[in-house]
Every structure is written in structure tokens, then in C-alpha cells.
Design a protein around this motif. Structure first.
Motif, PDB file in Angstrom:
ATOM      1  N   SER A 201      -2.224  28.002  -1.168  1.00  0.00           N
ATOM      2  CA  SER A 201      -3.336  28.946  -1.300  1.00  0.00           C
ATOM      3  C   SER A 201      -4.417  28.689  -0.255  1.00  0.00           C
ATOM      4  O   SER A 201      -5.127  29.599   0.137  1.00  0.00           O
ATOM      5  N   GLY A 202      -4.569  27.422   0.164  1.00  0.00           N
ATOM      6  CA  GLY A 202      -5.605  27.088   1.137  1.00  0.00           C
ATOM      7  C   GLY A 202      -7.004  27.115   0.546  1.00  0.00           C
ATOM      8  O   GLY A 202      -7.980  26.971   1.267  1.00  0.00           O
ATOM      9  N   GLN A 203      -7.126  27.280  -0.759  1.00  0.00           N
ATOM     10  CA  GLN A 203      -8.438  27.367  -1.409  1.00  0.00           C
ATOM     11  C   GLN A 203      -9.095  25.999  -1.487  1.00  0.00           C
ATOM     12  O   GLN A 203      -8.461  24.996  -1.784  1.00  0.00           O
ATOM     13  N   LEU A 204     -10.400  25.982  -1.220  1.00  0.00           N
ATOM     14  CA  LEU A 204     -11.186  24.759  -1.346  1.00  0.00           C
ATOM     15  C   LEU A 204     -11.681  24.602  -2.768  1.00  0.00           C
ATOM     16  O   LEU A 204     -11.992  25.582  -3.445  1.00  0.00           O
ATOM     17  N   VAL A 205     -11.784  23.346  -3.205  1.00  0.00           N
ATOM     18  CA  VAL A 205     -12.376  23.009  -4.488  1.00  0.00           C
ATOM     19  C   VAL A 205     -13.327  21.836  -4.249  1.00  0.00           C
ATOM     20  O   VAL A 205     -13.266  21.183  -3.207  1.00  0.00           O
ATOM     21  N   VAL A 206     -14.198  21.576  -5.203  1.00  0.00           N
ATOM     22  CA  VAL A 206     -15.100  20.432  -5.120  1.00  0.00           C
ATOM     23  C   VAL A 206     -14.770  19.492  -6.269  1.00  0.00           C
ATOM     24  O   VAL A 206     -14.797  19.886  -7.433  1.00  0.00           O
ATOM     25  N   ARG A 207     -14.448  18.236  -5.943  1.00  0.00           N
ATOM     26  CA  ARG A 207     -14.243  17.202  -6.962  1.00  0.00           C
ATOM     27  C   ARG A 207     -15.594  16.513  -7.157  1.00  0.00           C
ATOM     28  O   ARG A 207     -16.126  15.884  -6.238  1.00  0.00           O
ATOM     29  N   LEU A 208     -16.181  16.656  -8.352  1.00  0.00           N
ATOM     30  CA  LEU A 208     -17.502  16.100  -8.615  1.00  0.00           C
ATOM     31  C   LEU A 208     -17.459  14.582  -8.645  1.00  0.00           C
ATOM     32  O   LEU A 208     -16.601  13.990  -9.296  1.00  0.00           O
ATOM     33  N   THR A 209     -18.385  13.971  -7.925  1.00  0.00           N
ATOM     34  CA  THR A 209     -18.495  12.516  -7.897  1.00  0.00           C
ATOM     35  C   THR A 209     -19.788  12.043  -8.542  1.00  0.00           C
ATOM     36  O   THR A 209     -19.921  10.875  -8.886  1.00  0.00           O
ATOM     37  N   GLU A 210     -20.735  12.954  -8.702  1.00  0.00           N
ATOM     38  CA  GLU A 210     -22.024  12.618  -9.320  1.00  0.00           C
ATOM     39  C   GLU A 210     -22.603  13.887  -9.916  1.00  0.00           C
ATOM     40  O   GLU A 210     -22.654  14.927  -9.260  1.00  0.00           O
ATOM     41  N   VAL A 211     -23.012  13.808 -11.166  1.00  0.00           N
ATOM     42  CA  VAL A 211     -23.678  14.925 -11.829  1.00  0.00           C
ATOM     43  C   VAL A 211     -25.113  14.503 -12.081  1.00  0.00           C
ATOM     44  O   VAL A 211     -25.369  13.437 -12.642  1.00  0.00           O
ATOM     45  N   ILE A 212     -26.042  15.324 -11.638  1.00  0.00           N
ATOM     46  CA  ILE A 212     -27.467  15.010 -11.763  1.00  0.00           C
ATOM     47  C   ILE A 212     -27.909  15.254 -13.208  1.00  0.00           C
ATOM     48  O   ILE A 212     -27.604  16.292 -13.790  1.00  0.00           O
ATOM     49  N   ASP A 213     -28.628  14.315 -13.780  1.00  0.00           N
ATOM     50  CA  ASP A 213     -29.209  14.477 -15.104  1.00  0.00           C
ATOM     51  C   ASP A 213     -30.361  15.463 -14.960  1.00  0.00           C
ATOM     52  O   ASP A 213     -31.384  15.154 -14.329  1.00  0.00           O
ATOM     53  N   LEU A 214     -30.206  16.649 -15.515  1.00  0.00           N
ATOM     54  CA  LEU A 214     -31.207  17.686 -15.333  1.00  0.00           C
ATOM     55  C   LEU A 214     -32.534  17.362 -16.021  1.00  0.00           C
ATOM     56  O   LEU A 214     -33.559  17.937 -15.693  1.00  0.00           O
ATOM     57  N   GLN A 215     -32.505  16.426 -16.957  1.00  0.00           N
ATOM     58  CA  GLN A 215     -33.748  16.014 -17.622  1.00  0.00           C
ATOM     59  C   GLN A 215     -34.587  15.123 -16.710  1.00  0.00           C
ATOM     60  O   GLN A 215     -35.800  15.254 -16.639  1.00  0.00           O
ATOM     61  N   THR A 216     -33.921  14.196 -16.004  1.00  0.00           N
ATOM     62  CA  THR A 216     -34.659  13.228 -15.184  1.00  0.00           C
ATOM     63  C   THR A 216     -34.620  13.564 -13.696  1.00  0.00           C
ATOM     64  O   THR A 216     -35.426  13.071 -12.943  1.00  0.00           O
ATOM     65  N   GLY A 217     -33.638  14.374 -13.293  1.00  0.00           N
ATOM     66  CA  GLY A 217     -33.498  14.684 -11.881  1.00  0.00           C
ATOM     67  C   GLY A 217     -32.741  13.623 -11.097  1.00  0.00           C
ATOM     68  O   GLY A 217     -32.703  13.658  -9.887  1.00  0.00           O
ATOM     69  N   HIS A 218     -32.115  12.654 -11.777  1.00  0.00           N
ATOM     70  CA  HIS A 218     -31.368  11.580 -11.115  1.00  0.00           C
ATOM     71  C   HIS A 218     -29.908  11.645 -11.472  1.00  0.00           C
ATOM     72  O   HIS A 218     -29.486  11.919 -12.493  1.00  0.00           O
TER      73      HIS A 218
ATOM     74  N   ARG B 107     -23.076  16.318  -6.863  1.00  0.00           N
ATOM     75  CA  ARG B 107     -22.516  16.040  -5.545  1.00  0.00           C
ATOM     76  C   ARG B 107     -21.009  15.876  -5.717  1.00  0.00           C
ATOM     77  O   ARG B 107     -20.539  15.517  -6.797  1.00  0.00           O
ATOM     78  N   GLY B 108     -20.278  16.120  -4.660  1.00  0.00           N
ATOM     79  CA  GLY B 108     -18.830  15.985  -4.751  1.00  0.00           C
ATOM     80  C   GLY B 108     -18.178  16.001  -3.385  1.00  0.00           C
ATOM     81  O   GLY B 108     -18.849  16.058  -2.356  1.00  0.00           O
ATOM     82  N   MET B 109     -16.860  15.951  -3.405  1.00  0.00           N
ATOM     83  CA  MET B 109     -16.067  15.942  -2.174  1.00  0.00           C
ATOM     84  C   MET B 109     -15.232  17.206  -2.106  1.00  0.00           C
ATOM     85  O   MET B 109     -14.649  17.633  -3.103  1.00  0.00           O
ATOM     86  N   LEU B 110     -15.181  17.807  -0.914  1.00  0.00           N
ATOM     87  CA  LEU B 110     -14.328  18.969  -0.719  1.00  0.00           C
ATOM     88  C   LEU B 110     -12.871  18.533  -0.679  1.00  0.00           C
ATOM     89  O   LEU B 110     -12.528  17.523  -0.077  1.00  0.00           O
ATOM     90  N   GLU B 111     -12.031  19.317  -1.327  1.00  0.00           N
ATOM     91  CA  GLU B 111     -10.591  19.081  -1.319  1.00  0.00           C
ATOM     92  C   GLU B 111      -9.900  20.425  -1.247  1.00  0.00           C
ATOM     93  O   GLU B 111     -10.495  21.457  -1.536  1.00  0.00           O
ATOM     94  N   GLU B 112      -8.642  20.380  -0.894  1.00  0.00           N
ATOM     95  CA  GLU B 112      -7.825  21.586  -0.946  1.00  0.00           C
ATOM     96  C   GLU B 112      -7.201  21.650  -2.330  1.00  0.00           C
ATOM     97  O   GLU B 112      -6.781  20.631  -2.876  1.00  0.00           O
ATOM     98  N   LYS B 113      -7.154  22.835  -2.913  1.00  0.00           N
ATOM     99  CA  LYS B 113      -6.579  23.021  -4.239  1.00  0.00           C
ATOM    100  C   LYS B 113      -5.166  22.459  -4.267  1.00  0.00           C
ATOM    101  O   LYS B 113      -4.463  22.484  -3.259  1.00  0.00           O
ATOM    102  N   ASP B 114      -4.740  21.935  -5.412  1.00  0.00           N
ATOM    103  CA  ASP B 114      -3.404  21.343  -5.546  1.00  0.00           C
ATOM    104  C   ASP B 114      -2.316  22.269  -5.015  1.00  0.00           C
ATOM    105  O   ASP B 114      -1.352  21.821  -4.422  1.00  0.00           O
ATOM    106  N   ASP B 115      -2.480  23.553  -5.220  1.00  0.00           N
ATOM    107  CA  ASP B 115      -1.541  24.539  -4.693  1.00  0.00           C
ATOM    108  C   ASP B 115      -1.884  24.734  -3.219  1.00  0.00           C
ATOM    109  O   ASP B 115      -2.592  25.649  -2.841  1.00  0.00           O
ATOM    110  N   ALA B 116      -1.389  23.846  -2.366  1.00  0.00           N
ATOM    111  CA  ALA B 116      -1.765  23.832  -0.950  1.00  0.00           C
ATOM    112  C   ALA B 116      -1.450  25.141  -0.246  1.00  0.00           C
ATOM    113  O   ALA B 116      -2.059  25.464   0.763  1.00  0.00           O
TER     114      ALA B 116
END
Length: 97
Positions: A80-97, A69-78
Motif C-alpha cells: 500500500s505504501g501508506q505511512l503510519v505513526v508508531r507512538l513512542t510517547e503520549v503527552i499527559d494532557l493534564q500536565t503537558g509532559h 511523539r512517534g516514529m514514521l513507519e510503512e504500514k505492514d501491508d508494504a
């Protein structure tokens, strides 16, 4: 990162040919559940409300599997107008949490 971790990462990347295979990551910003009659009536400039707000986290999927999961942000090079995702949570693929 220490030398041992870096060495392990480099070794695993060179010994596993699958690490260089690109995959598609989908970013879900929200869902809508319109009635079919409302959906077919949509035209240009119509607005389709989603179940999320602008400040809610987005979800990242590989196929149908949630990976982060993450938050949408505009790339530092404003300019360009490109969107990026700053990850706020990475799911443990072993447990699913």
C-alpha cells in the motif's frame, strides 16, 4: 484489559456523544526557516532542508497542542505504501509532559 476497565470504557463511550466526533491530527516531520527570497525562488524538484533527520521522532498535534511523539513507519501491508505513526510517547494532557 480487565472487565472493569472494559466496562468503564464502553460506558463512557456510550454516555458521551463527543467520543464519536472525528478530530484532525497533524503530524509534523520538521520545520524549515528559509529566507523569503529563497522561498519564492523554489520551483518543482527543489529541495527544502528540514531541521530533523529521517530517524528523529515526529510530533502529533491537535490544533496547536502537542499530544504525542512517534516514529514514521510503512504500514505492514508494504504494497500500500501508506505511512503510519508508531507512538513512542503520549503527552499527559493534564500536565503537558
Amino acid at each position: 484489559m480487565d472487565d472493569a476497565t472494559g466496562a468503564r470504557s464502553a460506558t463512557s463511550e456510550t454516555s458521551n456523544p463527543f467520543t464519536s466526533v472525528p478530530i484532525e491530527v497533524s503530524v509534523c516531520v520538521g520545520k524549515a526557516r528559509p529566507l523569503i527570497r529563497d522561498l519564492v525562488a523554489l520551483g518543482e524538484n527543489a529541495v527544502l532542508p528540514l531541521d530533523k533527520t529521517v530517524d528523529d521522532p515526529v510530533e502529533l498535534y491537535v490544533g496547536d497542542r502537542l499530544i504525542a511523539r512517534g516514529m514514521l513507519e510503512e504500514k505492514d501491508d508494504a504494497a500500500s505504501g501508506q505511512l503510519v505513526v508508531r507512538l513512542t510517547e503520549v503527552i499527559d494532557l493534564q500536565t503537558g509532559h
